[in-house]
Design a protein around this motif. Structure first.
Motif, short mmCIF file in Angstrom:
data_model
loop_
_atom_site.label_atom_id
_atom_site.label_comp_id
_atom_site.label_asym_id
_atom_site.label_seq_id
_atom_site.Cartn_x
_atom_site.Cartn_y
_atom_site.Cartn_z
N LYS A 38 11.11 9.35 4.25
CA LYS A 38 10.51 9.91 3.14
C LYS A 38 10.00 11.29 3.26
CE LYS A 38 9.38 4.98 1.60
NZ LYS A 38 8.22 4.22 1.19
N THR A 39 9.90 11.76 2.08
CA THR A 39 9.19 13.15 2.12
C THR A 39 7.92 13.41 2.13
OG1 THR A 39 9.46 13.20 -0.28
CG2 THR A 39 11.27 14.04 0.88
N GLU A 40 7.22 12.21 1.58
CA GLU A 40 5.66 12.44 1.42
C GLU A 40 5.30 11.07 2.61
OE1 GLU A 40 4.55 13.99 -2.68
OE2 GLU A 40 4.91 11.86 -2.68
N ILE A 41 3.91 11.41 2.80
CA ILE A 41 3.42 10.45 3.96
C ILE A 41 1.88 10.54 3.60
CG2 ILE A 41 2.94 12.12 5.83
CD1 ILE A 41 3.89 9.72 7.36
N VAL A 42 1.10 9.63 4.02
CA VAL A 42 -0.42 9.58 3.67
C VAL A 42 -1.16 9.98 5.37
CG1 VAL A 42 -2.49 8.45 3.41
CG2 VAL A 42 -0.33 8.36 1.92
N VAL A 43 -1.85 10.74 5.36
CA VAL A 43 -2.55 11.17 6.68
C VAL A 43 -4.28 11.05 6.43
CG1 VAL A 43 -3.04 12.93 8.26
CG2 VAL A 43 -1.04 13.09 6.77
N THR A 44 -4.87 10.04 7.42
CA THR A 44 -6.37 9.86 7.35
C THR A 44 -6.91 10.97 7.95
OG1 THR A 44 -6.29 8.40 9.39
CG2 THR A 44 -5.34 7.39 7.36
N SER A 45 -8.22 10.88 7.96
CA SER A 45 -9.26 11.80 8.41
C SER A 45 -9.02 11.65 9.96
CB SER A 45 -10.77 11.46 8.02
OG SER A 45 -11.16 10.20 8.35
N GLU A 46 -8.73 10.57 10.65
CA GLU A 46 -8.69 10.23 11.87
C GLU A 46 -7.20 10.62 12.52
OE1 GLU A 46 -10.87 9.03 14.10
OE2 GLU A 46 -12.46 9.13 12.35
N GLY A 47 -6.50 11.31 11.83
CA GLY A 47 -5.00 11.87 12.37
C GLY A 47 -3.91 10.66 12.05
N GLU A 48 -4.24 9.71 11.51
CA GLU A 48 -3.26 8.52 11.77
C GLU A 48 -2.27 8.74 10.23
OE1 GLU A 48 -5.61 4.90 11.59
OE2 GLU A 48 -5.73 5.05 13.88
N LEU A 49 -1.16 8.32 10.40
CA LEU A 49 0.01 8.53 9.47
C LEU A 49 0.27 7.12 8.83
CD1 LEU A 49 2.25 11.13 11.47
CD2 LEU A 49 0.29 11.47 9.98
N TYR A 50 0.41 6.78 7.42
CA TYR A 50 0.74 5.83 6.83
C TYR A 50 1.91 5.86 5.59
CZ TYR A 50 -3.08 3.34 9.18
OH TYR A 50 -4.01 2.78 10.10
N ASP A 51 2.54 4.89 5.50
CA ASP A 51 3.25 4.68 4.21
C ASP A 51 2.60 3.89 3.38
OD1 ASP A 51 5.50 4.82 2.31
OD2 ASP A 51 6.65 3.54 3.67
N VAL A 52 2.26 4.37 2.30
CA VAL A 52 1.25 3.45 1.41
C VAL A 52 1.87 3.21 -0.01
CG1 VAL A 52 -1.00 2.86 0.69
CG2 VAL A 52 -0.73 4.17 2.69
N SER A 53 2.01 2.30 -0.84
CA SER A 53 2.52 2.18 -2.02
C SER A 53 1.50 3.03 -2.87
CB SER A 53 2.71 0.84 -2.62
OG SER A 53 1.56 0.19 -2.73
N PRO A 54 2.05 3.49 -3.96
CA PRO A 54 1.33 4.34 -5.05
C PRO A 54 0.03 3.37 -5.45
CG PRO A 54 3.38 4.86 -5.28
CD PRO A 54 3.46 3.80 -4.46
N GLU A 55 0.34 2.18 -5.85
CA GLU A 55 -0.56 1.34 -6.44
C GLU A 55 -1.77 0.90 -5.30
OE1 GLU A 55 2.53 0.27 -5.99
OE2 GLU A 55 3.24 0.64 -8.14
N ASP A 56 -1.49 0.78 -4.11
CA ASP A 56 -2.42 0.83 -3.22
C ASP A 56 -3.11 1.93 -2.98
OD1 ASP A 56 -1.88 -2.01 -2.86
OD2 ASP A 56 -0.81 -2.04 -1.03
N LEU A 57 -2.68 2.99 -2.85
CA LEU A 57 -3.20 4.38 -2.47
C LEU A 57 -4.22 4.68 -3.56
CD1 LEU A 57 -2.89 6.74 -0.33
CD2 LEU A 57 -1.48 7.79 -1.87
N GLU A 58 -3.96 4.43 -4.80
CA GLU A 58 -4.67 4.63 -5.94
C GLU A 58 -6.08 3.85 -5.64
OE1 GLU A 58 -6.54 6.28 -9.31
OE2 GLU A 58 -4.56 6.96 -8.29
N LYS A 59 -6.09 2.86 -5.12
CA LYS A 59 -7.34 1.95 -4.69
C LYS A 59 -7.85 2.07 -3.33
CE LYS A 59 -5.40 -1.69 -7.91
NZ LYS A 59 -4.90 -2.93 -7.72
N GLY A 60 -7.09 2.89 -2.47
CA GLY A 60 -7.50 3.22 -1.35
C GLY A 60 -7.34 1.92 -0.38
N ILE A 61 -6.18 0.89 -0.79
CA ILE A 61 -6.20 -0.20 0.06
C ILE A 61 -4.92 0.04 1.00
CG2 ILE A 61 -5.32 -2.56 -0.11
CD1 ILE A 61 -6.96 -2.70 -2.86
N PHE A 62 -5.21 -0.27 2.35
CA PHE A 62 -4.24 -0.02 3.42
C PHE A 62 -3.80 -1.07 4.31
CE2 PHE A 62 -5.68 4.22 2.71
CZ PHE A 62 -4.82 5.19 3.21
#
Length: 206
Positions: A38-62
């Protein structure tokens, strides 16, 4: 797992490759080794990388997110490690400190001098880990049994130190594999076992 919005951000994968020490030729993978395309990815403040669905990302659910990783840990040839050797004082003390850092975004590990380690801690980034360990220098290198007593060798002691360091700096066990490095083993070899004394039992008299 829940994260507040200020602890993560969605970004372009191309920006991940621009992080310090990250090789643009590398590929991101999931836990089983599948390449992340994928072209986009989620990066946390701890430097970890995640693939998160838009619905869960909106709620901050990992909870259902897939964690994404860099390639296997290797030494980064573009960021030279310091070749640190024990000083004469270290050798006399039979111990010296070793310092390491890891870039969590790309998995690269390198050894540092004490000065670089201290400087790195001052300017520590969210994607960086720092750790240090003692390193035994005096022999005997190998485990021995002397007069029925077990004597732990320096290599075994250093392996235990690496196992502990692995908890702070995952992947270091793949880098520190020579547990006898710098060890000065001046212990004489254990004496060969003596041949059993032959005892002659006289035949009973008639």
């Amino acid at each position: 797992m829940y994260l507040p919005k200020h602890q993560f951000k969605k970004t372009q994968v191309s920006e991940i490759f621009s992080l310090p020490g990250f090789s643009p030729a590398a590929s991101l993978v999931d836990a089983v080794g599948n390449i992340f395309n994928k072209t986009e990815i989620v990066v946390t403040s701890e430097g970890e990388l995640y693939d998160v669905s838009p619905e869960d990302l909106e709620k901050g659910i990992f909870t259902n997110a897939t964690q994404i990783f860099p390639p296997p840990v290797v030494l980064d040839p573009s960021i030279p490690s310091s070749y640190v050797e024990p000083t004469d004082s270290d050798k006399q003390a039979c111990m010296f400190k070793r310092y390491f850092t890891k870039n969590k975004s790309n998995g690269k590990i390198k050894e540092l001098t004490k000065a670089d380690y201290q400087e790195g801690l001052i300017g520590k980034k969210n994607y960086e880990l720092f750790a240090k360990t003692d390193w035994n220098l005096c022999g005997p290198l190998s485990d021995q049994e002397i007069n029925g007593y077990f004597l732990e060798g320096t290599a075994s002691k250093n392996k235990k130190l690496v196992d502990e360091l692995e908890k702070q700096l995952p992947g270091i066990k793949d880098i520190l594999t020579d547990y006898g490095q710098f060890v000065d083993d001046k212990t004489p070899p254990a004496p060969a076992p003596k041949a059993p004394t032959k005892i002659t039992v006289p035949a009973p008299s008639k």
